[in-house]
Enzyme design. Structure first.
Site, PDB file in Angstrom:
ATOM      1  N   SER A 143       0.833  -1.199   0.000  1.00 51.98           N
ATOM      2  CA  SER A 143       0.000   0.000   0.000  1.00 51.98           C
ATOM      3  C   SER A 143       0.875   1.261   0.000  1.00 51.98           C
ATOM      4  CB  SER A 143      -0.966  -0.029   1.185  1.00 51.98           C
ATOM      5  OG  SER A 143      -2.115   0.719   0.891  1.00 51.98           O
ATOM      6  N   LYS A 195     -22.655  16.616   9.679  1.00 52.43           N
ATOM      7  CA  LYS A 195     -21.675  16.858  10.737  1.00 52.43           C
ATOM      8  C   LYS A 195     -21.439  15.615  11.584  1.00 52.43           C
ATOM      9  CE  LYS A 195     -18.898  19.518  13.048  1.00 52.43           C
ATOM     10  NZ  LYS A 195     -17.624  19.933  12.445  1.00 52.43           N
TER      11      LYS A 195
END
Length: 332
Positions: A143, A195
Site C-alpha cells: 500500500s 456533521k
C-alpha cells in the site's frame, strides 16, 4: 495510586541518572562532546556507511514501520519511522549536489494518505533534481509502502517480499447497537446533517455512505495515477492489479510492479555502478542518532516500573487519537 507513585519515582530516577551521566562525562571530556553525545549534532541525522568520494554520494533513506506522522523520535517516542526526519532528509537530498543517488530501504505496510503523498512529492522533486532513485523492498512494502516506491528508477524485491495492496481503506466503528442494548442514548446537537458523519453512534445514511465512498474512490484514483506514472503503465493495466491484493516479490516482478529480484546490498551495488566512480555512501536516521538509542534505553527503564502492557496501551491511544482517517495501509 501505587502505579502513579512508581511512575513518578521512575521519572525522577531517570532525570537524576541523566544528570549524573552528563556530569560524569563532563569530568572526562568537554561540554561540546557531551552535547553531541546526548543531543546529536545535526538534523536530520546522517552518518557515513562506506567511505568514498564525498563529491559523489549515495544516500540511504530508511522507511520502516507505519508511515504516520507521530512526531520526531525523542525520549518517549521511539518509533521506527520518523516522518519529520524523512521529509527533512529528502529536502536536504534535493538541495545537495554531491548526492547523486538515493536508495530507499522500505519495510512498511503503508500508512497515512497524506504522509505517503508527501514523501512521494519530494521523491519526484529529487528525480527532477537529477538524483537516481532505487527502492529496495524488505519483508513488506505494501500500500503506502509501494506508493512511495513507485517513482523509483529501479525497484528491487525478494521472493519473500509482500507488496502491492494498491488501494485505500477508511474505517469507523458503529457501536449504535451496543449502545441500544445497554440503554445508552445520545443527545447530539449538530450544525448540519453531515456533521455527524462516521460518528459511530448511528447507522450511516445512504447519502453519507455515498459521500465517503466518493472520497475513497478519489484517493484510490490518485494512487492508480501515481503507479501508472511511476511504472510507465496505462491506467487500465494498473487498475487490473489494484484490487487491494498483495503480491509476492516474484509475482510483482511478473506483473510489472517490480524490476529486479534482490536484496538491499544488490540494489546498492547496482546503484553504485549507475552513479559511477567510488561514491561515498551515507545513511539517514538509523544508527547515527545517539538520541534514539538513548531514548530506547530510557523507555526500557520506564517499562521496568509500569510494564510493557501499559506502555503499549498508552502508545496505542496516542497513535489513534486522530479519529477516522483514510489510509494507504495493508491490514493483516
Amino acid at each position: 495510586m501505587k502505579r502513579i507513585i512508581a511512575v513518578v519515582i521512575a521519572l525522577a530516577l531517570l532525570v537524576f541518572g541523566v544528570i549524573a551521566s552528563i556530569f560524569n562525562a563532563m569530568w572526562a571530556s568537554n561540554w561540546e562532546d557531551v552535547f553531541e553525545e546526548y543531543a546529536g549534532s545535526e538534523f536530520p541525522p546522517s552518518f557515513v556507511v562506506e567511505a568514498g568520494d564525498a563529491n559523489s554520494r549515495i544516500a540511504i533513506l530508511n522507511i520502516e514501520g507505519t508511515i504516520m506522522d507521530s512526531g520526531s523520535s525523542n525520549m518517549f517516542n521511539t518509533e521506527a519511522y520518523d516522518h519529520t526526519m524523512t521529509v527533512e532528509a529528502l529536502k536536504e537530498i534535493i538541495g545537495d549536489d554531491s548526492i547523486k543517488g538515493v536508495l530507499l530501504n522500505v519495510d512498511s505496510p503503508g500508512g497515512g494518505v497524506y504522509e505517503s503523498a508527501e514523501i512521494h512529492k519530494y521523491l519526484v522533486e529529487a528525480k527532477e533534481a537529477g538524483k537516481t532513485i532505487y527502492s529496495s523492498m524488505a519483508g513488506m512494502a505494501a500500500s503506502g509502502g509501494y506508493y512511495v516506491s513507485a517513482p523509483a528508477d529501479q525497484i528491487y524485491a525478494s521472493d519473500e517480499t509482500l507488496t502491492g495492496s494498491i488501494g485505500v481503506i477508511m474505517q469507523s466503528i458503529n457501536y449504535s447497537q451496543l449502545a441500544e442494548d445497554y440503554g445508552i442514548e445520545f443527545e447530539t446537537y449538530a450544525s448540519g446533517d453531515m456533521k455527524e458523519m462516521l460518528g459511530g453512534h448511528k447507522d450511516p445514511t445512504q447519502e453519507e455512505e455515498q459521500y465517503v465512498q466518493g472520497m475513497v474512490d478519489s484517493m484510490y484514483q490518485d494512487f492508480v495515477n501515481v503507479v501508472a506514472e511511476g511504472r510507465d503503465m496505462s491506467q487500465a493495466e494498473v487498475e487490473n492489479l489494484a484490487d487491494g491484493r498483495i503480491y509476492l516479490g516474484e509475482d510483482a516482478m511478473e506483473n510489472g510492479l517490480v524490476d529486479q529480484m534482490g536484496y538491499l546490498e544488490d540494489a546498492l551495488a547496482e546503484l553504485k555502478e549507475n552513479v559511477g566512480g567510488n561514491p561515498e555512501v551515507i545513511e539517514y536516521g538509523r544508527g547515527g542518532n545517539n538520541q534514539i538509542s538513548f531514548s530506547y534505553k530510557a523507555k526500557e527503564f520506564i517499562n521496568g516500573f509500569i510494564g510493557d502492557t501499559e506502555i503499549a496501551q498508552i502508545e496505542s491511544l496516542l497513535k489513534n487519537r486522530q479519529g477516522v482517517q483514510p489510509m494507504y495501509l495493508y491490514e493483516q
